[in-house]
Scaffold this motif. Structure first.
Motif, PDB file in Angstrom:
ATOM      1  N   HIS A 166      -7.572  -3.831  -5.352  1.00  0.00           N
ATOM      2  CA  HIS A 166      -8.716  -4.536  -4.791  1.00  0.00           C
ATOM      3  C   HIS A 166      -8.292  -5.307  -3.536  1.00  0.00           C
ATOM      4  O   HIS A 166      -7.104  -5.619  -3.366  1.00  0.00           O
ATOM      5  N   PRO A 167      -9.263  -5.659  -2.666  1.00  0.00           N
ATOM      6  CA  PRO A 167      -8.923  -6.329  -1.397  1.00  0.00           C
ATOM      7  C   PRO A 167      -8.066  -7.570  -1.556  1.00  0.00           C
ATOM      8  O   PRO A 167      -7.121  -7.783  -0.776  1.00  0.00           O
ATOM      9  N   ASP A 168      -8.386  -8.419  -2.536  1.00  0.00           N
ATOM     10  CA  ASP A 168      -7.670  -9.686  -2.670  1.00  0.00           C
ATOM     11  C   ASP A 168      -6.310  -9.536  -3.325  1.00  0.00           C
ATOM     12  O   ASP A 168      -5.621 -10.542  -3.551  1.00  0.00           O
ATOM     13  N   HIS A 169      -5.891  -8.308  -3.577  1.00  0.00           N
ATOM     14  CA  HIS A 169      -4.581  -8.073  -4.193  1.00  0.00           C
ATOM     15  C   HIS A 169      -3.664  -7.210  -3.329  1.00  0.00           C
ATOM     16  O   HIS A 169      -2.444  -7.286  -3.481  1.00  0.00           O
ATOM     17  N   CYS A 170      -4.232  -6.400  -2.437  1.00  0.00           N
ATOM     18  CA  CYS A 170      -3.360  -5.517  -1.647  1.00  0.00           C
ATOM     19  C   CYS A 170      -3.612  -5.558  -0.151  1.00  0.00           C
ATOM     20  O   CYS A 170      -2.842  -4.969   0.606  1.00  0.00           O
ATOM     21  N   TRP A 171      -4.654  -6.248   0.307  1.00  0.00           N
ATOM     22  CA  TRP A 171      -4.933  -6.232   1.740  1.00  0.00           C
ATOM     23  C   TRP A 171      -3.952  -7.085   2.552  1.00  0.00           C
ATOM     24  O   TRP A 171      -4.013  -7.099   3.774  1.00  0.00           O
ATOM     25  N   GLY A 172      -3.042  -7.763   1.886  1.00  0.00           N
ATOM     26  CA  GLY A 172      -2.019  -8.510   2.604  1.00  0.00           C
ATOM     27  C   GLY A 172      -0.766  -7.708   2.885  1.00  0.00           C
ATOM     28  O   GLY A 172       0.229  -8.255   3.380  1.00  0.00           O
ATOM     29  N   LEU A 173      -0.795  -6.413   2.606  1.00  0.00           N
ATOM     30  CA  LEU A 173       0.385  -5.582   2.869  1.00  0.00           C
ATOM     31  C   LEU A 173       0.626  -5.368   4.359  1.00  0.00           C
ATOM     32  O   LEU A 173       1.777  -5.328   4.808  1.00  0.00           O
ATOM     33  N   ILE A 174      -0.457  -5.211   5.116  1.00  0.00           N
ATOM     34  CA  ILE A 174      -0.352  -4.858   6.529  1.00  0.00           C
ATOM     35  C   ILE A 174      -0.921  -5.985   7.388  1.00  0.00           C
ATOM     36  O   ILE A 174      -2.011  -6.501   7.117  1.00  0.00           O
ATOM     37  N   ALA A 175      -0.191  -6.369   8.433  1.00  0.00           N
ATOM     38  CA  ALA A 175      -0.640  -7.420   9.339  1.00  0.00           C
ATOM     39  C   ALA A 175      -1.768  -6.923  10.238  1.00  0.00           C
ATOM     40  O   ALA A 175      -2.042  -5.720  10.323  1.00  0.00           O
ATOM     41  N   ALA A 176      -2.415  -7.848  10.940  1.00  0.00           N
ATOM     42  CA  ALA A 176      -3.536  -7.508  11.806  1.00  0.00           C
ATOM     43  C   ALA A 176      -3.130  -6.525  12.903  1.00  0.00           C
ATOM     44  O   ALA A 176      -3.938  -5.712  13.351  1.00  0.00           O
ATOM     45  N   ASP A 177      -1.854  -6.577  13.322  1.00  0.00           N
ATOM     46  CA  ASP A 177      -1.394  -5.681  14.383  1.00  0.00           C
ATOM     47  C   ASP A 177      -0.910  -4.331  13.844  1.00  0.00           C
ATOM     48  O   ASP A 177      -0.398  -3.502  14.604  1.00  0.00           O
ATOM     49  N   GLY A 178      -1.054  -4.119  12.545  1.00  0.00           N
ATOM     50  CA  GLY A 178      -0.695  -2.834  11.957  1.00  0.00           C
ATOM     51  C   GLY A 178       0.727  -2.743  11.435  1.00  0.00           C
ATOM     52  O   GLY A 178       1.114  -1.704  10.885  1.00  0.00           O
ATOM     53  N   THR A 179       1.512  -3.805  11.577  1.00  0.00           N
ATOM     54  CA  THR A 179       2.895  -3.775  11.096  1.00  0.00           C
ATOM     55  C   THR A 179       2.953  -4.234   9.639  1.00  0.00           C
ATOM     56  O   THR A 179       2.144  -5.060   9.201  1.00  0.00           O
ATOM     57  N   PRO A 180       3.908  -3.736   8.855  1.00  0.00           N
ATOM     58  CA  PRO A 180       4.024  -4.150   7.449  1.00  0.00           C
ATOM     59  C   PRO A 180       4.483  -5.600   7.335  1.00  0.00           C
ATOM     60  O   PRO A 180       5.401  -6.025   8.044  1.00  0.00           O
ATOM     61  N   ASN A 181       3.845  -6.339   6.468  1.00  0.00           N
ATOM     62  CA  ASN A 181       4.276  -7.718   6.228  1.00  0.00           C
ATOM     63  C   ASN A 181       5.544  -7.787   5.392  1.00  0.00           C
ATOM     64  O   ASN A 181       6.263  -8.787   5.440  1.00  0.00           O
ATOM     65  N   TYR A 182       5.830  -6.713   4.627  1.00  0.00           N
ATOM     66  CA  TYR A 182       7.014  -6.669   3.761  1.00  0.00           C
ATOM     67  C   TYR A 182       7.770  -5.374   4.080  1.00  0.00           C
ATOM     68  O   TYR A 182       7.728  -4.409   3.315  1.00  0.00           O
ATOM     69  N   PRO A 183       8.429  -5.361   5.222  1.00  0.00           N
ATOM     70  CA  PRO A 183       8.946  -4.103   5.779  1.00  0.00           C
ATOM     71  C   PRO A 183      10.040  -3.446   4.958  1.00  0.00           C
ATOM     72  O   PRO A 183      10.292  -2.247   5.125  1.00  0.00           O
ATOM     73  N   ASN A 184      10.707  -4.190   4.083  1.00  0.00           N
ATOM     74  CA  ASN A 184      11.822  -3.626   3.320  1.00  0.00           C
ATOM     75  C   ASN A 184      11.500  -3.421   1.842  1.00  0.00           C
ATOM     76  O   ASN A 184      12.388  -3.097   1.052  1.00  0.00           O
ATOM     77  N   ALA A 185      10.241  -3.600   1.500  1.00  0.00           N
ATOM     78  CA  ALA A 185       9.867  -3.579   0.090  1.00  0.00           C
ATOM     79  C   ALA A 185       9.409  -2.197  -0.366  1.00  0.00           C
ATOM     80  O   ALA A 185       8.664  -1.510   0.332  1.00  0.00           O
ATOM     81  N   GLN A 186       9.865  -1.832  -1.556  1.00  0.00           N
ATOM     82  CA  GLN A 186       9.259  -0.734  -2.291  1.00  0.00           C
ATOM     83  C   GLN A 186       7.947  -1.266  -2.866  1.00  0.00           C
ATOM     84  O   GLN A 186       7.861  -2.424  -3.285  1.00  0.00           O
ATOM     85  N   ILE A 187       6.914  -0.439  -2.901  1.00  0.00           N
ATOM     86  CA  ILE A 187       5.612  -0.852  -3.403  1.00  0.00           C
ATOM     87  C   ILE A 187       5.302  -0.051  -4.660  1.00  0.00           C
ATOM     88  O   ILE A 187       5.481   1.173  -4.683  1.00  0.00           O
ATOM     89  N   VAL A 188       4.882  -0.733  -5.719  1.00  0.00           N
ATOM     90  CA  VAL A 188       4.568  -0.038  -6.957  1.00  0.00           C
ATOM     91  C   VAL A 188       3.147  -0.372  -7.400  1.00  0.00           C
ATOM     92  O   VAL A 188       2.689  -1.515  -7.270  1.00  0.00           O
TER      93      VAL A 188
END
Length: 327
Positions: A150-172
């Motif tokens: 849902h938006p309030d749980h995963c929309w923080g993965l990518i910054a407004a400029d399109g770059t990953p906020n957690y660039p070294n993280a595996q996502i599960v």
């Protein structure tokens, strides 16, 4: 009445006069500027050998109480519940409590907040600044575990400029949730779904190569295990965290409101994909937590969402855990 008898009225009058005198003498001090900002919202505690930090993304708003937010709870009923529990009744707000688990070897973030989306109001999007205040660098996150998409749980993965906020993280997350919430065909079913599918695709598709799908009972990292909790979404997942004989469950969105979802646990939430399954899951999880007195972190309960549920008749009661000032 004897002159020496102190009445409530005379006591108040005396205090008022004293207060006026003190305020007059302290007037210069009272001119100090107000700060008008809140302290960073993070809370750190221990679970066995693990260090856990709850970090806030800020509250999200559902607007005024209305029919249908919870099944069987009318707008008037909801307003009464809020008033009876000394909660604001003009607008319904729920917190967003992210959990960071430091196992000593891995750094795991559970959920990412809404990334500052204004879909649910202007007060959210504070996770990154609160992580920084807590001394946690997003680049150091090894795993981002999503309870659901849902938006309030995963929309923080990518910054407004399109770059990953957690660039070294595996996502599960579960494949069921990934497939459901990135399905473009579902965007045609209404404006809300269009917005949700579009935003979720923006956050999940660019990092697809770093996503690992998890199943019920699977270990994310040593000490953190996935527990299927479907209903709110098709693949909604809770996470069981265990260390040194201590256990805590991150329940995600098994429940949403700390009063309605506990005192009326059979009232489904309007955003549940399968309302009946969501209710059954909530009852099952709450029964487990209450029977074994297991603490939980609930994503939307009042900050920091750390506490217990206890069985009360055919319902439950939420007990916030006392917060420690020293770790």
């Amino acid at each position: 009445m004897p002159s020496h008898v102190i009445t409530r009225r005379s006591a108040i009058a005396g205090l008022s006069a004293l207060s006026a005198s003190v305020l007059t003498s302290a007037r210069a001090i009272a001119r100090a500027p107000q700060i008008n900002t809140q302290a960073p919202a993070f809370y750190r505690f221990k679970l066995g050998a693990f260090e856990l930090t709850i970090v806030s993304d800020g509250p999200l708003g559902l607007g005024a109480p209305s029919d249908g937010i919870f099944t069987g709870v009318s707008a008037a009923d909801f307003t009464s519940i809020l008033n009876d529990n000394y909660l604001p009744s003009a607008s319904v707000e729920m917190d967003q409590n992210m959990l960071v688990v430091n196992t000593g070897d891995r750094l795991v973030l559970i959920d990412t907040g809404d990334g500052g989306s204004k879909m649910f109001g202007p007060k959210s999007g504070r996770l990154l600044s609160n992580l920084k205040a807590a001394g946690i660098d997003p680049k150091d996150i090894d795993v981002v575990a999503l309870t659901h998409a849902h938006p309030d749980h995963c929309w923080g993965l990518i910054a407004a400029d399109g770059t990953p906020n957690y660039p070294n993280a595996q996502i599960v997350l579960t494949q069921a949730d990934f497939d459901f919430w990135t399905d473009e065909a579902k965007a045609a079913t209404g404006d809300m779904m269009k917005a949700m599918i579009g935003g979720t695709r923006r956050n999940l598709v660019p990092v697809r190569e770093r996503i690992t799908f998890i199943a019920d009972g699977q270990e994310v990292v040593p000490g953190i295990r996935a527990m299927a909790a479907p209903g709110h979404t098709v693949g909604h997942t809770a996470f069981v965290i265990a260390s040194g004989g201590k256990t805590l469950v991150n329940t995600g969105d098994v429940a949403h409101h700390h009063i309605v979802s506990t005192q009326r646990p059979r009232a489904a939430f309007s955003y549940d994909t399968d309302p009946a399954q969501g209710v059954a899951t909530r009852l099952k999880v709450f029964d487990m937590l209450s029977a074994d007195r297991i603490p939980m972190v609930s994503y939307h309960f009042p900050w920091p969402g750390l506490g217990f549920v206890a069985k009360q008749g055919d319902a439950y009661r939420y007990f916030p855990a006392p917060l420690q000032t020293v770790l």
